[in-house]
Design a protein around this motif. Structure first.
Motif, mmCIF file in Angstrom:
data_model
loop_
_atom_site.group_PDB
_atom_site.id
_atom_site.type_symbol
_atom_site.label_atom_id
_atom_site.label_comp_id
_atom_site.label_asym_id
_atom_site.label_seq_id
_atom_site.Cartn_x
_atom_site.Cartn_y
_atom_site.Cartn_z
ATOM 1 N N GLU A 143 0.835 -1.211 0.000
ATOM 2 C CA GLU A 143 0.000 0.000 0.000
ATOM 3 C C GLU A 143 0.864 1.253 0.000
ATOM 4 O O GLU A 143 0.560 2.245 -0.684
ATOM 5 C CB GLU A 143 -0.933 -0.014 1.209
ATOM 6 N N ALA A 144 1.968 1.226 0.763
ATOM 7 C CA ALA A 144 2.871 2.375 0.800
ATOM 8 C C ALA A 144 3.508 2.605 -0.567
ATOM 9 O O ALA A 144 3.635 3.747 -1.026
ATOM 10 C CB ALA A 144 3.942 2.164 1.863
ATOM 11 N N MET A 145 3.924 1.509 -1.225
ATOM 12 C CA MET A 145 4.524 1.644 -2.548
ATOM 13 C C MET A 145 3.514 2.213 -3.550
ATOM 14 O O MET A 145 3.864 2.983 -4.445
ATOM 15 C CB MET A 145 5.051 0.296 -3.032
ATOM 16 N N ALA A 146 2.242 1.829 -3.395
ATOM 17 C CA ALA A 146 1.201 2.362 -4.268
ATOM 18 C C ALA A 146 1.032 3.867 -4.049
ATOM 19 O O ALA A 146 0.749 4.618 -4.995
ATOM 20 C CB ALA A 146 -0.114 1.638 -4.025
ATOM 21 N N GLU A 147 1.216 4.322 -2.821
ATOM 22 C CA GLU A 147 1.122 5.758 -2.542
ATOM 23 C C GLU A 147 2.308 6.519 -3.110
ATOM 24 O O GLU A 147 2.180 7.674 -3.532
ATOM 25 C CB GLU A 147 1.050 5.996 -1.033
ATOM 26 N N ILE A 148 3.467 5.895 -3.123
ATOM 27 C CA ILE A 148 4.661 6.572 -3.626
ATOM 28 C C ILE A 148 4.601 6.714 -5.142
ATOM 29 O O ILE A 148 5.120 7.694 -5.704
ATOM 30 C CB ILE A 148 5.927 5.815 -3.184
ATOM 31 N N VAL A 168 4.836 8.000 4.159
ATOM 32 C CA VAL A 168 3.831 6.964 3.923
ATOM 33 C C VAL A 168 3.965 5.747 4.832
ATOM 34 O O VAL A 168 3.054 4.916 4.872
ATOM 35 C CB VAL A 168 3.864 6.499 2.443
ATOM 36 N N VAL A 169 5.085 5.604 5.540
ATOM 37 C CA VAL A 169 5.253 4.465 6.454
ATOM 38 C C VAL A 169 5.938 4.927 7.732
ATOM 39 O O VAL A 169 6.575 5.988 7.777
ATOM 40 C CB VAL A 169 6.094 3.326 5.823
ATOM 41 N N ASN A 170 5.825 4.110 8.757
ATOM 42 C CA ASN A 170 6.496 4.363 10.026
ATOM 43 C C ASN A 170 7.875 3.718 9.984
ATOM 44 O O ASN A 170 8.014 2.508 10.160
ATOM 45 C CB ASN A 170 5.679 3.792 11.178
#
Length: 446
Positions: A143-148, A168-170
């Protein structure tokens, strides 16, 4: 389950059938004035030499090492073939390496990088983080990669991936730290703050599984190189060229004259100015060499008398920041003896290259809670003067235009090939192979 893209440490191979030697530079029959020196017997150099020789050109390959392959290196000292450099074929659909695999009859084994167990307390029963947490981590990361993805489109030339990740991530989460180390630092051979956000994830990819060769990449190299004239232990120090041809000088003082030269040395060697060009390279090409990144991925291979780990999964992920390795490949999946292959990339790998083999093995053993191995191999690709790293990446401030500039011939006589010159498939085995064919066809078509 979401798929983590893995291109890892791959650098070139070919599908051209071998043919008898027709001529060598400096002697024998010339063919249509195509007398070519190829600098480097890595896969790019061998694929170019194979194509040219098959077409009737006179070709000599000069290799600084005492073996062919370059950053492809199949070692058998542990009693089984182990690829210490390039190891995987990434994607099978349309991959030109598959033809060579078929010619050789090489066995392949699929590696599923999603079939992973995350470890935070050694490699033993009960040490793995539960599968549900692992699956959740992979979903979060996907999901984070999709946001990037959308952030790359409008990123400036000086923006790095590092800043976007923090949004986008912790990054304080140990499981996310493993995701960064495994799917970014080990895959791209660079830290997130080195990678250009604008071009992150824009490289080409082939469909199909990731394959490893239990017999090693060396079997493909040897097949590709048969019948070629290859001079080992011949380090090139200077390349001169003018309207009459090229002059290639070696560290031993030899001077080899030819019509053309194809330079396939790694980007790290070009960055170090280890080869002098006369006249000097054009400024645009020199700037491209300086701007492009050249990363590092090292391996720690441990052999044991008996396995103390399960047949499944394909890989083990080592949770936590700055571990001695971030991933351990399960050798039971492909090797004939009990092996574990640790991977580490970027600055973490670079710092640890100064450690002795004993220090390195002890650190990995402690992390895995493993017994003493009966054999070990540790790579140091950055310290290797004929590599100076592992493979290229698009660094902050660089762009695909630099890859194109690097690939441009100079003066109609000096060509450049290698994974760093392939805009779509840089850092891959098939990209390096295709770049060699590209320059061979350029010569044949001129």
């Amino acid at each position: 389950m979401p798929t983590l893209t893995r291109r890892a440490f791959t650098l070139g191979m070919g599908t051209m059938a071998a043919a008898p030697l027709l001529a060598a530079c400096g002697g024998g029959r010339e063919s249509d004035g195509r007398n070519v020196v190829v600098v480097g017997a890595g896969i790019a150099g061998l694929s170019a030499a194979r194509r040219l020789t098959d077409a009737g050109a006179s070709v000599m390959v000069l290799e600084a090492r005492t073996r062919i392959g370059g950053r492809i290196w199949t070692d058998t000292s542990l009693g089984t073939p182990v690829d210490l450099g390039a190891a995987w074929m990434h994607g099978t659909d349309g991959n030109p390496l598959m033809g060579l695999v078929d010619e050789v009859g090489a066995r392949t084994v699929e590696t599923d990088f999603d079939n992973v167990a995350l470890l935070d307390n050694g490699l033993k029963d009960g040490a793995a983080i539960d599968a549900r947490s692992t699956a959740a981590t992979l979903r979060t990361w996907a999901e984070a990669m999709a946001e990037i993805g959308p952030l790359t489109e409008n990123a400036g030339p000086d923006a790095s991936l590092d800043g976007a990740l923090a949004d986008v991530v912790n990054l304080d989460d140990p499981l996310i730290q493993w995701c960064v180390a495994s799917s970014i630092t080990a895959e791209y051979a660079a830290d997130p703050d080195e990678l250009a956000l604008r071009w992150f994830g824009h490289e080409g990819e082939l469909s199909g599984p990731d394959l490893i060769l239990p017999g090693g990449y060396g079997q493909l190299l040897n097949h590709l190189a048969r019948g070629l004239t290859v001079k080992l232990g011949t380090e090139v120090t200077r390349i001169g060229h003018d309207d009459s041809g090229v002059r290639v000088e070696t560290v031993r003082g030899d001077v080899i004259a030819a019509d053309r030269v194809i330079v396939t040395v790694p980007l790290g060697v070009l960055k170090a100015n280890a080869v002098v060009f006369d006249p000097p390279l054009p400024e645009l090409k020199r700037q491209a060499i300086d701007r492009l990144g050249f990363g590092l991925l090292d391996k720690v291979v441990l052999r044991f008398d008996e396995p103390f780990w399960p047949q499944d999964p394909d890989t083990f992920g080592i949770v936590g920041r700055d571990q001695p390795v971030c991933d351990v490949v399960n050798g039971l999946r492909f090797a004939e003896v009990p092996l574990l292959v640790g991977l580490r990339g970027g600055s973490n790998a670079l710092v640890r290259e100064s450690h002795s083999d004993d220090q390195t093995v002890a650190a990995v053993r402690a992390t895995l809670r493993a017994p003493d191995p009966v054999g070990a191999l540790v790579t140091r690709w950055a310290a290797d003067p004929f590599a100076r790293g592992s493979y290229s990446f698009l660094a902050v401030g660089s762009s695909p235009a630099d890859q194109r500039a690097l690939a441009e011939p100079v003066g109609g006589r000096v060509a450049f090939a290698g994974e760093a010159t392939h805009e779509e498939f840089f850092s891959t085995v098939h990209g390096a192979y295709l770049s060699g064919l590209r320059e061979a066809e350029r010569i044949l078509g001129s």
